[in-house]
Enzyme design. Sequence first.
Site, PDB file in Angstrom:
ATOM      1  N   TYR A 268       0.864  -1.283   0.054  1.00  0.00           N
ATOM      2  CA  TYR A 268       0.056   0.013   0.047  1.00  0.00           C
ATOM      3  C   TYR A 268       0.865   1.392  -0.008  1.00  0.00           C
ATOM      4  O   TYR A 268       0.539   2.266  -0.737  1.00  0.00           O
ATOM      5  CB  TYR A 268      -0.912  -0.119   1.180  1.00  0.00           C
TER       6      TYR A 268
ATOM      7  N   LYS B 246       0.880   4.203  -2.708  1.00  0.00           N
ATOM      8  CA  LYS B 246       0.385   5.407  -2.644  1.00  0.00           C
ATOM      9  C   LYS B 246       1.541   6.379  -2.733  1.00  0.00           C
ATOM     10  O   LYS B 246       1.313   7.622  -3.245  1.00  0.00           O
ATOM     11  CB  LYS B 246       0.054   5.568  -1.195  1.00  0.00           C
TER      12      LYS B 246
END
Length: 304
Positions: free
Chosen positions: A171, A175
């Site tokens: 993640y 991001k």
Amino acid sequence: MSGLCDGRVTVVTGAGRGLGRAHALAFAAAGAKVVVNDLGVGPDGAGGSPGPAQEVVEEIRKAGGEAVAHGGDVATADGAASLVATALDAYGRLDTLVNNAGFLRDRMLVNLGEEDWDAVVRVHLRGHFLPLRHAAAHWRAEAKAGRTPVARVVNTSSGAGLLGSVGQGNYSAAKAGILGLTLVAAAELGRYGVQVNAIAPAARTRMTQTAFADAMAAPDDPAAFDAMAPANVSPLVVWLGSAAAAGVTGRVFEAESGRITVMEGWRPGPTADKGARWTPEEAGETTLRLLAGAEPPRPAHGAS
């Protein structure tokens, strides 16, 4: 309704729940016609249902707004193309794209499998790139035809992308990639009337409630300010997605509760230039001296 987005058409991905739902409702309240995209999957990307997107559409319509649902997978070329086509077919234009879709599969790095890496990077990073590419192609064609748009893109990064987050290597990487994509898109698309910014929000959603249950809990008093409500983030997103944000592009904002922060990113700190090649020993001594005068890094989320 504020009227800030009167006459504009906004696409919001991952808009069936959480932040995306809040954004869709806020854009509709500001006068925009909204394309509500959502696959209706679980917090880990499993399953799927048209229900969440359609429920948001019905909520907007009951409030007097206009909205249509889109159930395609925006991390595929066909899904992203049909997303843009849905806006054009339904409303004849596209003004704002809010990239928000995503899910989590948290693991410590030594336990993180390739499938979980690929799935999370796919939905967050590819799921930003493909809608952006198809929307940008439309806006470029409009500009070349002499109809330069007042177009806006709002991408969704995270504090995990800015600092890293323990147990979220996939993640965090995705991001962080979104931040790089945002900067490139802002530089490349400005000539076509497109502004591109990113937010790093903090709010109570299905993804955050599991990891940060105590911090994200709603207040016991219904009349109290709910600091972690997703709707607290949406006013900034609506403004960035409106014509009123003229001249604001290539920026990253943290948004949480009642706080908005302009993130200033990587900037040069202490430096040294020998004017010739260093020896390894010289490079090490110089680096330690530079670090002694540098600001210490902020710790990754969850670091002890």
